[in-house]
Scaffold this active site. Structure first.
Site, short mmCIF file in Angstrom:
data_model
loop_
_atom_site.label_atom_id
_atom_site.label_comp_id
_atom_site.label_asym_id
_atom_site.label_seq_id
_atom_site.Cartn_x
_atom_site.Cartn_y
_atom_site.Cartn_z
N SER A 168 33.38 20.62 -35.21
CA SER A 168 32.92 22.01 -35.28
C SER A 168 31.42 22.04 -35.08
O SER A 168 30.74 21.02 -35.22
CB SER A 168 33.28 22.58 -36.67
OG SER A 168 32.63 23.80 -36.92
N TYR A 181 33.78 22.02 -46.10
CA TYR A 181 34.11 22.01 -44.67
C TYR A 181 33.02 21.29 -43.88
O TYR A 181 33.30 20.44 -43.02
CB TYR A 181 34.25 23.46 -44.19
CG TYR A 181 34.75 23.63 -42.79
CD1 TYR A 181 36.11 23.71 -42.51
CD2 TYR A 181 33.87 23.74 -41.72
CE1 TYR A 181 36.58 23.88 -41.22
CE2 TYR A 181 34.31 23.92 -40.43
CZ TYR A 181 35.68 23.99 -40.18
OH TYR A 181 36.14 24.16 -38.88
#
Length: 287
Positions: A168, A181
């Site tokens: 990401s 995350y």
């Protein structure tokens, strides 16, 4: 940009959305494992790889969602088959069974570690059980999957294959309220490089980093982010999710799936330890 200028629902995947490549290894005897295959990017990747003729072991804890992925592959008319395997990625025995199931179907060459989840909270308020769960699914499980899959890849006739990890933009920098995350994605980038370091140029490791994608995970976190920051859902989309991006629309799951197709193909033989960054300029430009 107002949120009503684009549809925040996940688009329906069609055959026209899928990148299909001519590759000598994209045949039914070649097996790919895709985690998180019950929805979103994982579902799209499973279908895209099957559309390229591979046998795909689609793994997820959501059995009903896996059935939907199998149905979608049928609707798209894939040449390859999607085999659903119910898998709890926090259970080591389940992960081992997932890899065994893939190896039994043919030459296991490819793994796409895509399964993910999100929790929005500041560090002082972040529940440790949620932190542990996110790290188990997005970092520990990919490590175990690679550990178990690499010997099978090496046992193929030429010992070649690849492990692709869903990273990401949050694997490159941090924003607030997503500490678990972000920690997982930074670690996943390290795992990617470690696979490349040990793969001897034959078992490649690569990651895919994108910005915001129209998946249930993204749509569901809009409300949570709005509540955590005390702003409107429209402001979340305009200012938080797409504020820095130069391409002012989220990606679709199919667009991300196509990056895995390309990454596994022979066209990407020099993609090893590297990251495919498709974030619309989010992390590389500023005003």
């Amino acid at each position: 940009m107002a949120t009503d200028e684009f549809d925040l629902s996940e688009p329906e995947l069609t055959a026209d959305d899928v990148l299909v490549l001519d590759d000598e290894r994209f045949v039914p005897d070649t097996v790919a494992v895709v985690t998180g295959a019950a929805s979103g990017i994982g579902r799209a990747t499973a279908v895209a790889l099957a559309a390229n003729g591979l046998t795909v072991v689609g793994a997820d804890i959501d059995e009903e969602g896996l059935d939907g992925t199998v149905d979608l592959a049928g609707d798209v008319g894939t040449d390859g088959e999607v085999l659903p395997v119910s898998t709890d990625l926090t259970d080591d025995d389940d992960v081992a069974a997932m890899i065994d199931a893939a190896a039994e179907r043919g030459n296991l060459r490819y793994v796409a570690n895509i399964a993910g989840m999100q929790h929005i909270a500041s560090i002082p308020e972040f529940p440790m059980e949620k932190y542990d769960l996110l790290l188990d699914i997005m970092l520990r499980a990919p490590f175990l999957t690679a550990k178990l899959a690499m010997p099978h890849i090496r046992d193929t006739d030429d010992g070649e294959g690849a492990i692709g990890n869903m990273s990401s933009v949050h694997g490159r920098y941090a924003t607030q309220d997503k500490a678990a995350y972000i920690t997982a994605k930074h670690g996943l980038n390290g795992l990617t490089r470690s696979i490349a370091a040990e793969g001897a140029g034959r078992v490649r490791g690569f990651s895919v980093s994108v910005g915001y994608v129209l998946t249930p995970l993204m749509v569901n976190q809009i409300e949570d982010t709005a509540a955590e920051r005390g702003i409107s859902e429209r402001e979340v989309v305009e200012d938080v999710m797409l504020g820095q991006a130069r391409t002012k629309e989220p990606m679709t799951p199919a667009e991300v799936a196509n990056l895995f197709v390309f990454g596994f193909s022979g066209h990407s033989k020099h993609l090893n330890g590297g990251d495919m960054l498709y974030d619309g300029g989010y992390s590389t430009t500023y005003e």
